[in-house]
Design a protein around this motif. Structure first.
Motif, short mmCIF file in Angstrom:
data_model
loop_
_atom_site.label_atom_id
_atom_site.label_comp_id
_atom_site.label_asym_id
_atom_site.label_seq_id
_atom_site.Cartn_x
_atom_site.Cartn_y
_atom_site.Cartn_z
N TYR A 232 0.82 -1.22 0.00
CA TYR A 232 0.00 0.00 0.00
C TYR A 232 0.85 1.27 0.00
O TYR A 232 0.54 2.24 -0.71
CB TYR A 232 -0.93 -0.02 1.20
N GLU A 233 1.92 1.26 0.78
CA GLU A 233 2.74 2.47 0.92
C GLU A 233 3.39 2.89 -0.40
O GLU A 233 3.74 4.06 -0.58
CB GLU A 233 3.82 2.23 1.98
N ASP A 234 3.54 1.95 -1.32
CA ASP A 234 4.16 2.27 -2.61
C ASP A 234 3.31 3.22 -3.45
O ASP A 234 3.81 3.82 -4.41
CB ASP A 234 4.42 0.99 -3.41
N TYR A 235 2.04 3.33 -3.13
CA TYR A 235 1.12 4.14 -3.94
C TYR A 235 0.75 5.47 -3.27
O TYR A 235 0.11 6.31 -3.90
CB TYR A 235 -0.16 3.33 -4.21
N LEU A 236 1.14 5.64 -2.02
CA LEU A 236 0.67 6.80 -1.26
C LEU A 236 1.05 8.13 -1.89
O LEU A 236 0.29 9.10 -1.84
CB LEU A 236 1.19 6.73 0.18
N LEU A 237 2.25 8.22 -2.46
CA LEU A 237 2.70 9.48 -3.06
C LEU A 237 1.72 9.94 -4.13
O LEU A 237 1.52 11.15 -4.33
CB LEU A 237 4.10 9.30 -3.65
N PHE A 238 1.09 8.99 -4.80
CA PHE A 238 0.16 9.32 -5.89
C PHE A 238 -1.28 9.43 -5.38
O PHE A 238 -1.98 10.40 -5.67
CB PHE A 238 0.26 8.27 -7.00
N THR A 239 -1.74 8.43 -4.64
CA THR A 239 -3.14 8.40 -4.23
C THR A 239 -3.48 9.48 -3.22
O THR A 239 -4.65 9.87 -3.10
CB THR A 239 -3.51 7.02 -3.65
N SER A 240 -2.49 9.98 -2.49
CA SER A 240 -2.76 11.05 -1.53
C SER A 240 -3.21 12.33 -2.22
O SER A 240 -3.81 13.22 -1.59
CB SER A 240 -1.52 11.33 -0.67
N ARG A 241 -2.97 12.45 -3.53
CA ARG A 241 -3.37 13.66 -4.26
C ARG A 241 -4.89 13.82 -4.30
O ARG A 241 -5.39 14.93 -4.50
CB ARG A 241 -2.82 13.61 -5.69
N PHE A 242 -5.62 12.71 -4.13
CA PHE A 242 -7.08 12.81 -4.13
C PHE A 242 -7.60 13.59 -2.92
O PHE A 242 -8.74 14.04 -2.91
CB PHE A 242 -7.70 11.41 -4.13
N PHE A 243 -6.75 13.75 -1.91
CA PHE A 243 -7.18 14.43 -0.70
C PHE A 243 -6.44 15.75 -0.50
O PHE A 243 -6.47 16.33 0.59
CB PHE A 243 -6.98 13.51 0.51
N ASP A 244 -5.79 16.23 -1.57
CA ASP A 244 -5.14 17.53 -1.50
C ASP A 244 -6.19 18.64 -1.39
O ASP A 244 -7.32 18.50 -1.85
CB ASP A 244 -4.29 17.79 -2.76
N GLU A 245 -5.81 19.76 -0.78
CA GLU A 245 -6.65 20.95 -0.72
C GLU A 245 -5.88 22.12 -1.31
O GLU A 245 -4.80 22.46 -0.83
CB GLU A 245 -7.05 21.25 0.72
N PRO A 246 -6.38 22.78 -2.35
CA PRO A 246 -7.60 22.43 -3.07
C PRO A 246 -7.40 21.18 -3.92
O PRO A 246 -6.28 20.83 -4.30
CB PRO A 246 -7.85 23.65 -3.96
N CYS A 247 -8.51 20.51 -4.19
CA CYS A 247 -8.49 19.26 -4.94
C CYS A 247 -8.66 19.59 -6.43
O CYS A 247 -9.73 19.99 -6.88
CB CYS A 247 -9.63 18.36 -4.46
N LYS A 248 -7.58 19.45 -7.20
CA LYS A 248 -7.59 19.85 -8.61
C LYS A 248 -7.82 18.64 -9.52
O LYS A 248 -7.17 17.61 -9.37
CB LYS A 248 -6.28 20.52 -8.97
N LYS A 249 -8.72 18.81 -10.44
CA LYS A 249 -9.01 17.75 -11.40
C LYS A 249 -7.76 17.37 -12.19
O LYS A 249 -7.52 16.19 -12.48
CB LYS A 249 -10.13 18.18 -12.35
N SER A 250 -6.95 18.34 -12.53
CA SER A 250 -5.77 18.10 -13.36
C SER A 250 -4.78 17.15 -12.69
O SER A 250 -4.04 16.43 -13.36
CB SER A 250 -5.07 19.42 -13.69
N SER A 251 -4.72 17.16 -11.35
CA SER A 251 -3.80 16.27 -10.65
C SER A 251 -4.41 14.91 -10.35
O SER A 251 -3.71 13.98 -9.97
CB SER A 251 -3.35 16.93 -9.34
N MET A 252 -5.74 14.78 -10.52
CA MET A 252 -6.44 13.54 -10.21
C MET A 252 -6.76 12.72 -11.45
O MET A 252 -6.81 11.49 -11.40
CB MET A 252 -7.75 13.84 -9.48
N GLU A 253 -6.98 13.41 -12.57
CA GLU A 253 -7.44 12.72 -13.78
C GLU A 253 -6.34 11.83 -14.33
O GLU A 253 -5.17 12.21 -14.39
CB GLU A 253 -7.86 13.74 -14.83
N ASN A 254 -6.70 10.60 -14.71
CA ASN A 254 -5.77 9.62 -15.27
C ASN A 254 -4.63 9.30 -14.33
O ASN A 254 -3.52 8.97 -14.76
CB ASN A 254 -5.20 10.11 -16.61
N LEU A 255 -4.88 9.37 -13.05
CA LEU A 255 -3.81 9.16 -12.08
C LEU A 255 -3.43 7.68 -11.96
O LEU A 255 -2.29 7.30 -12.18
CB LEU A 255 -4.22 9.71 -10.71
#
Length: 541
Positions: free
Chosen positions: A105-128
C-alpha cells in the motif's frame, strides 16, 4: 462422495492433471487465454496513467516494453492462439512477469494522496491510477495496520467487470416464486465527498469515499451522490426495507430499522447481512428490543432514534399500523433459547447470506441455533477494499470459494518461498494443498499488490479451470502488522481463535471476542474479552 469432491475430480476425454484434479483441456486453454486478455487490457488501458509513467516501481517494466519500437501497441496486437509463445500477448506476459515487482500500500501513497489535496484539482487527479476520474474511493472497513486505507475505483467495460456483476447478483437473489422479498443490509453512506475543481475553479464531479460494497452498489445502479435525496424516497419492489434505511450512518439505528422492516414483511425469504457478525447482531437486536419492535408495528410509528432525522419522514411513509402482526410477535416472545426461534418470527425465511469464513466463522453456531435446520446459511465472497477475489463455490460449504478471473490478474505467492515476484504462480499452476498469499494486478491501477490474505488451494473447477480455495488467514508478517508482541513474545493471529475455541464450551459458548494487551501487571499479558451465547459456564470460575 460429496457434490464438491465429485465436481472437483470430474474428468473428460481431454484433460490436464493438476495435483490429482483433472481439468478439461479446453477449459485450461480458455483460462490461459483469459489471463492474457485481462493483462493486455490492463496494460493497454493503464499505461497512459500518471502512475504508470512516473512510478519508480514500474521503471524496469517501462524500459522493457521498448517504447521506441512500438512499445505497448506493438505487443497488444490481437492474438488468436495464446499457445503461440512468439505471440505479442504472450511476449507481454513474459515482460510483465520478469519486470514487475511486488508492491504494498505504501508504494502508492505518493500518488493516491493527491485525491485528498486541498484544493483538490481535477488536473492532478485525472488519469492518475486508471483513465479518467474514479467513480468512488473505497476505504477499508477494518485493517490490520490500524490506519484507514483508500483505493480509487473506476468505471470499466462490461467484459472486465463480470466478477463484479456476479457478486452483485449474489447480493440480491431471485425469490422462490418471484413474489418473495429480500432483506439486503447495506450502507449507501460515505465518509466524505471529494469534489475536484477544473481550471476555472468549478466543481467537476462528486466522488464519495465509502465502503467497497457501498460504492459498487452505487456504480451498478448509477446512483450518484447528488441524487441521494431522491433515492431515499424509494422502496425497491423485491426488498423489505426502503432505501432510506441504507442512508443511516449510526450502526444501532441502522440495525434497528432493517430489523423492523424485516419483521413487518410477511413474504421475507432471504436476509443478506454481508457478514455473519451483522446477522448475529440483527438476531440479538430483535431479541433485546422485541418490546420496542412490537410497539412500532402495532402503532405504525417510527421511533425517535439518534441519527435518523434526515430520513425519518421517508421511513414513516412505508410503515403502517399492523396490530395482528404485533400480536403474533408478542405470542412468540423472547424464546431465544429455542432452536429456530428466528424462523418462528419469519416462517417464509429460506436463506441467510453472509460471508462466513475466516474470522467471520466464530458466530456460525449461534446463528444456526437462531435460524434452525430449515434455513440455509450460505457464504458470499472473499472480497476486500482492493478487489473481489473469489465467489462461493458450493453454498453448503461455507469455506469453499472459486477464484474469479475476469476482472483482474490474480497471482499466488507461496508462503514457503522467498517473498519475491519470481516465485509467483499463475492460476493454472498452483498446487492443491499448498498455501499462497494473494497478489493482484487490478483494473484500478495496482501492480502486483500484496493483499496479505493467505488461501489454501484445494483443487480446480473442471468447467473453467479456475482454482478453488479456502481462506486461511492474514499473513503473519511485519508488512501487514497481524501479530501482537507482548513481553518480547510474538503471537500469530491464528493462535488467538484457537485459544477461544479450546475454552468456548467451558465458558458457556463464545459468540465473539477481541484481544488486547493487558499491562496492569508487572509483566504484559493477553486480555480476552468475550461475549457469551448464554450464561457463564458452571466451571468457568
Amino acid at each position: 462422495m460429496s457434490y464438491v469432491r465429485m465436481l472437483l475430480a470430474r474428468s473428460s476425454n481431454h484433460t490436464d492433471n493438476h495435483g490429482g484434479f483433472e481439468v478439461n483441456a479446453h477449459a485450461a486453454k480458455e483460462r490461459k487465454r483469459n489471463v492474457l486478455e485481462v493483462l493486455s487490457y490492463l496494460v493497454k488501458t493503464n499505461s497512459a496513467t500518471t502512475y504508470f509513467r512516473e512510478s519508480d516501481a514500474l521503471a524496469r517494466f517501462r524500459s522493457a516494453l521498448r517504447p521506441g519500437d512500438g512499445g505497448v501497441d506493438r505487443l497488444l496486437q490481437q492474438q488468436q492462439d495464446v499457445d503461440d509463445v512468439t505471440g505479442s500477448v504472450q511476449e507481454l506476459f513474459e515482460i510483465y512477469h520478469c519486470n514487475v515487482g511486488l508492491s504494498v500500500y505504501e508504494d502508492y501513497l505518493l500518488f493516491t494522496s493527491r485525491f485528498f489535496d486541498e484544493p483538490c484539482k481535477k488536473s492532478s487527479m485525472e488519469n492518475l491510477m486508471a483513465p479518467g476520474l474514479p467513480c468512488f474511493i473505497a476505504h477499508s472497513s477494518g485493517t490490520s495496520g490500524g490506519a484507514t486505507k483508500h483505493f480509487q475505483k473506476y468505471r470499466h467495460r462490461d467484459h472486465v467487470s463480470l466478477s463484479t456483476s456476479e457478486a452483485m447478483k449474489k447480493l440480491n437473489p431471485p425469490t422462490s416464486n418471484g413474489r418473495g422479498k429480500n432483506c439486503i443490509m447495506y450502507s449507501l453512506g460515505y465518509q466524505q465527498v471529494v469534489a475536484p475543481l477544473n481550471e476555472d475553479g468549478d466543481v467537476e464531479g462528486r466522488i464519495p469515499v465509502c465502503l467497497m460494497t457501498s460504492g459498487v452498489i452505487r456504480v451498478s445502479n448509477n446512483m450518484v451522490v447528488g441524487g441521494d435525496a431522491i433515492y431515499s424516497t424509494i422502496k425497491v419492489p423485491n426488498c423489505s426495507s426502503p432505501l432510506a434505511v441504507s442512508f443511516i450512518q449510526n450502526y444501532k439505528p441502522f440495525l434497528f430499522m432493517y430489523a423492523l422492516f424485516a419483521l413487518v414483511e410477511p413474504k421475507l425469504e432471504t436476509i443478506n447481512t454481508l457478514f455473519t457478525m451483522t446477522c448475529r447482531d440483527l438476531c440479538r437486536a430483535i431479541h433485546d428490543q422485541l418490546g420496542d419492535f412490537i410497539h412500532c408495528i402495532e402503532t405504525g410509528v417510527i421511533p425517535d432514534l439518534e441519527g435518523i432525522d434526515q430520513v425519518k419522514e421517508n421511513l414513516q411513509r412505508f410503515l403502517q399500523p399492523n396490530p395482528d402482526r404485533a400480536e403474533e410477535l408478542r405470542k412468540i416472545g423472547k424464546a431465544i433459547e429455542t432452536q429456530g426461534w428466528f424462523k418462528q418470527m419469519r416462517p417464509e425465511l429460506r436463506i441467510i447470506l453472509a460471508t462466513a469464513s475466516g474470522p467471520f466463522s466464530t458466530v456460525i453456531p449461534e446463528i444456526r441455533h437462531y435460524i434452525g435446520p430449515d434455513v440455509s446459511l450460505e457464504t458470499l465472497t472473499i472480497a476486500s477494499s482492493e478487489a473481489f477475489l473469489a465467489l462461493a463455490y458450493d453454498p453448503r460449504d461455507l469455506g469453499l470459494y472459486k477464484v474469479v478471473g475476469s476482472d483482474d490478474v490474480i497471482e499466488f505467492l507461496p508462503v514457503d518461498e522467498p517473498e519475491e515476484s519470481r516465485y509467483l504462480a499463475q492460476t493454472g499452476n498452483v498446487d492443491p494443498g499448498k498455501k499462497y498469499e494473494v497478489v493482484l494486478t487490478t483494473r484500478d491501477g495496482s501492480w502486483r499488490y500484496r493483499l496479505g490474505d493467505v488461501v489454501e488451494v484445494v483443487g480446480f473447477d473442471p468447467r473453467d479451470g479456475q482454482p478453488v480455495v479456502r481462506y486461511v488467514e492474514r499473513r503473519n508478517d511485519s508488512l501487514f502488522n497481524v501479530h501482537i508482541r507482548i513481553a518480547n513474545e510474538v503471537t500469530k493471529e491464528t493462535q488467538l481463535p484457537s485459544i477461544v475455541d479450546a475454552t468456548s464450551d467451558l465458558l458457556g459458548g463464545v459468540s465473539e471476542f477481541c484481544v488486547c494487551p493487558d499491562y496492569r501487571g508487572s509483566v504484559g499479558r493477553y486480555a480476552f474479552m468475550v461475549e457469551l451465547q448464554g450464561n457463564l459456564g458452571e466451571n468457568a470460575v
